[in-house]
Design an enzyme around this catalytic site. Structure first.
Site, PDB file in Angstrom:
ATOM      1  N   THR A 256       0.875  -1.158   0.000  1.00 11.31           N
ATOM      2  CA  THR A 256       0.000   0.000   0.000  1.00 11.31           C
ATOM      3  C   THR A 256       0.919   1.217   0.000  1.00 11.31           C
ATOM      4  OG1 THR A 256      -1.536  -1.348   1.196  1.00 11.31           O
ATOM      5  CG2 THR A 256      -1.774   1.020   1.505  1.00 11.31           C
TER       6      THR A 256
ATOM      7  N   SER B  81     -10.609  -3.111   5.596  1.00 14.61           N
ATOM      8  CA  SER B  81      -9.241  -2.618   5.374  1.00 14.61           C
ATOM      9  C   SER B  81      -8.583  -2.267   6.700  1.00 14.61           C
ATOM     10  CB  SER B  81      -9.306  -1.375   4.484  1.00 14.61           C
ATOM     11  OG  SER B  81      -8.036  -0.773   4.367  1.00 14.61           O
TER      12      SER B  81
ATOM     13  N   GLY C 180       1.536  -1.276   4.937  1.00 11.21           N
ATOM     14  CA  GLY C 180       2.014  -2.338   5.833  1.00 11.21           C
ATOM     15  C   GLY C 180       0.961  -3.340   6.254  1.00 11.21           C
TER      16      GLY C 180
HETATM   17  N1  GLY Z   1      -5.173  -4.337   1.446  1.00 10.08           N
HETATM   18  C1  GLY Z   1      -4.718  -3.883   2.694  1.00 10.08           C
HETATM   19  C2  GLY Z   1      -5.730  -3.110   3.454  1.00 10.08           C
HETATM   20  O1  GLY Z   1      -6.596  -2.505   2.864  1.00 10.08           O
HETATM   21  O2  GLY Z   1      -5.687  -3.089   4.663  1.00 10.08           O
END
Ligand code: GLY
Length: 617
Positions: free
Chosen positions: A429, A500, A521
């Site tokens: 991310t 998320s 992370g």
């Molecule tokens: N894909 C990682 C999150 O959205 O936490």
């Protein structure tokens, strides 16, 4: 070493029964006494500490790390060219929102592992108090824009279970069925239209230029492409774009040129988000989907809508904390953990001492146990957001913390927050933060989920496709790629947003933006962001020191206290004696932060990720 220490510890045990808190055992004795006397916590009001001095000078001779400093505005992102593109917009009179949208589009070109058009994310925006003509928001307002992906309408609860009923992680991570309906283009264009002042063409200019003409590949990008090559090679379009040198990426210093992506960006500049959701890009996305048994249809794309939500709000030692509400779990748990920690004299207990880490780790375990049960898309499940962030609930949970020892995760389960305790209511991310001199502040985190998402590029578009469907719970108890367990509230359903951990966060002081921060992370995003907040507010660190400091993480399951290398051996031993299973693994997070204080902007890019740049003017 251990033998030398032992008699001292045993002596402390006899005297106070608190050997685990050697570094501050006097303070701890006090704490134990207070907590014993008031099991649910006597702390109606925040404990004030000496560290709360917003007017305190930040640059000090004692500091090892120094932030970037500027007078007029600042951008902090994970990629140099994107930061420069954002600062250029600020210099030309654009506001923080203009700069943020420009950074978002530019990262889609220059940080392909996480920056994206084919993924989704969240942006927190605080609007300055000055009236800004043409802006669709109230001065002083903070909004949380949710442009998270949604499950396609033909998605089903059991779609990732194999014939034996087990979660098939190849399908949920590396197939066209792993792709959620992307939200980035709808989100960024809507944000610019509502809160920005520059044209969409201007915001896309640097991205188009860098995609069309290329930009020099640095070591970080080169090595990341080598690592994922096997999976990327399964997609002819990914192979052609990212491995143009007979199956190898451009060498370090050579240009990465992305002609198809430049075409897509020009389509968006000309036709707006419609190009992506109903126009020429949609056409190519859909034919690529049907060629690979993907689920996304024209109806999915045409129906995608970003959502403007109320941020979750908390107060920590006089600072107002605003963060992302569900479908992110980030904001809820940051505020929940800060509520749990506030009554403890963290500054006096000390930074990264066993005493402080113990309190943080127990708070983390309680929060992540709740995450596994109570969190999901609030439009589909009765997520008890207000109950979770209430101080009453924190008081109940705090009483469960054993001040002397680690409570094993097997003995911790989700709590029971009231539905409405108040009336109504990878490393892969990337995060960026922006502030301008009109009081606007932006914290944005967006993602393809894993590095380069599914690794598949939709033919003819240059757009890498996300694998965000893996963030749903394939079945209760089955972990996602980050080891996070989810429950019914995060089960797959058509049109639903997957849970998320992304936690773009703004801190206000006396109503004025003080700090914009956030991190990549995966499951570590929440605890990384928490530690930046605590390092600044509790420990009085400047933003560079707060960023660089060694991090710890606990996510309840697996029952391990994860630490970065650099935590003192004595501290590790004390924690082990308190019962913590400890593991040292890779560095955690990659924060990008801007802090405003005494009329100046201070910023820091996390050294844990190469290529980041914080720049002001
Ligand atoms: N894909 C990682 C999150 O959205 O936490």
């Amino acid at each position: 070493m251990k033998n030398l220490l032992r008699p001292t510890l045993e002596k402390a045990n006899v005297n106070s029964g608190i050997s685990w808190l050697r570094p501050a055992n006097l303070m701890t004795a006090l704490l134990v006494a207070v907590v014993t006397a008031f099991p649910a916590g006597p702390w109606a009001e925040p404990v004030s500490t000496a560290s709360i001095q917003p007017e305190k000078a930040i640059l000090a001779d004692r500091d090892i790390f120094h932030p970037v400093i500027a007078e007029n505005g600042m951008v902090s992102s994970q990629q140099t060219l994107a930061t420069e593109a954002g600062v250029a917009v600020l210099r030309q009179g654009g506001n923080a929102i203009d700069a943020a949208v420009t950074v978002g589009f530019t990262l889609a070109v220059t940080l392909p592992r996480a920056g994206n058009l084919g993924g989704g994310g969240f942006m927190l925006i605080h609007l300055g108090r000055d009236e800004q003509s043409g802006i669709d928001g109230k001065p002083g307002q903070t909004v949380a824009v949710d442009y998270r992906e949604t499950a396609p309408l033909t998605a089903a609860k059991d779609m990732f279970l194999d014939e034996t009923g087990q979660a098939d992680t190849r399908e949920s991570r590396y197939s066209y069925r792993a792709v959620g309906v992307p939200g980035t283009v709808a989100g960024l264009t809507m944000i610019l239209q509502k809160y920005g002042t520059i044209s969409l063409e201007r915001a896309l200019e640097p991205a188009i230029h860098l995609a069309e003409n290329g930009f020099p590949v640095d070591r970080g990008l080169y090595e990341s492409l080598i690592v994922v090559k096997k999976r990327m090679a399964a997609s002819p379009a990914s192979l052609e774009i990212f491995y143009p040198n007979e199956g190898m990426p451009p060498a370090i210093g050579e240009l990465l040129i992305q002609k198809d992506l430049a075409w897509s960006l020009r389509q968006i500049a000309k036709h707006g988000a419609a190009a992506f959701y109903t126009g020429a890009i949609a056409e190519k996305l859909l034919s690529d989907m049907s060629a690979h048994q993907g689920l996304i249809t024209a109806r999915d794309l045409a129906g995608y809508q970003p959502v403007i939500r109320e941020p979750v709000r908390g107060n920590y030692r006089g600072y107002e904390i605003l963060s992302m509400p569900p479908p992110s779990s980030g904001g809820v748990h940051i505020i929940q953990m800060l509520n749990l920690l506030e009554p403890f004299p963290i500054a006096e207990l000390g930074h990264n001492t066993a005493a402080t880490i113990h309190l943080m780790a127990q708070s983390m375990k309680l929060a992540y146990a709740d995450r596994a049960v109570h969190l999901g898309d609030p439009d589909f499940a009765p997520v008890p957001t207000r109950g979770m962030i209430s101080r009453t609930y924190a008081d109940e949970l705090r009483a469960l913390i054993d001040l002397k020892r680690d409570t094993p995760s097997a003995r911790i389960s989700a709590g029971r927050p009231l539905p409405h305790q108040l009336p109504a209511e990878s490393n892969q991310t990337t995060h960026f933060s922006v502030m301008d001199n009109r009081g606007n502040a932006v914290a944005n985190t967006y993602t393809l989920n894993l590095s380069f998402g599914t690794k598949m590029t939709a033919a003819g578009t240059g757009i890498l496709l996300n694998n965000q469907m893996d963030d749903f719970s394939a079945k209760p108890g089955a972990p996602n790629a980050y080891g996070l367990i989810g429950g019914e509230f995060n089960a797959i359903a058509p049109g639903k947003r997957m849970l998320s951990s992304m936690s773009p966060t703004l801190v206000l002081h006396k109503g004025v933006p003080y700090l914009a921060t956030g991190s990549p992370g995966g499951s570590r995003i929440i605890t990384t962001t928490l530690q930046v907040l605590m390092n600044v507010i509790d420990h009085g660190m400047n933003i560079a020191s707060a960023t660089n400091a060694v991090r710890v993480h606990h996510q309840w399951q697996p029952d391990k206290l994860r630490i970065e290398s650099g935590l003192g051996l004595d501290t590790i031993r004390l924690l082990e004696e308190m019962g913590y299973p400890i593991e040292t693994r890779d560095a955690m997070g990659g924060t990008q932060s801007v802090l405003f204080q005494n009329g100046l902007f201070f910023g820091a890019s996390d050294p844990r990720r190469t290529g980041g740049l914080t720049l002001g003017y």
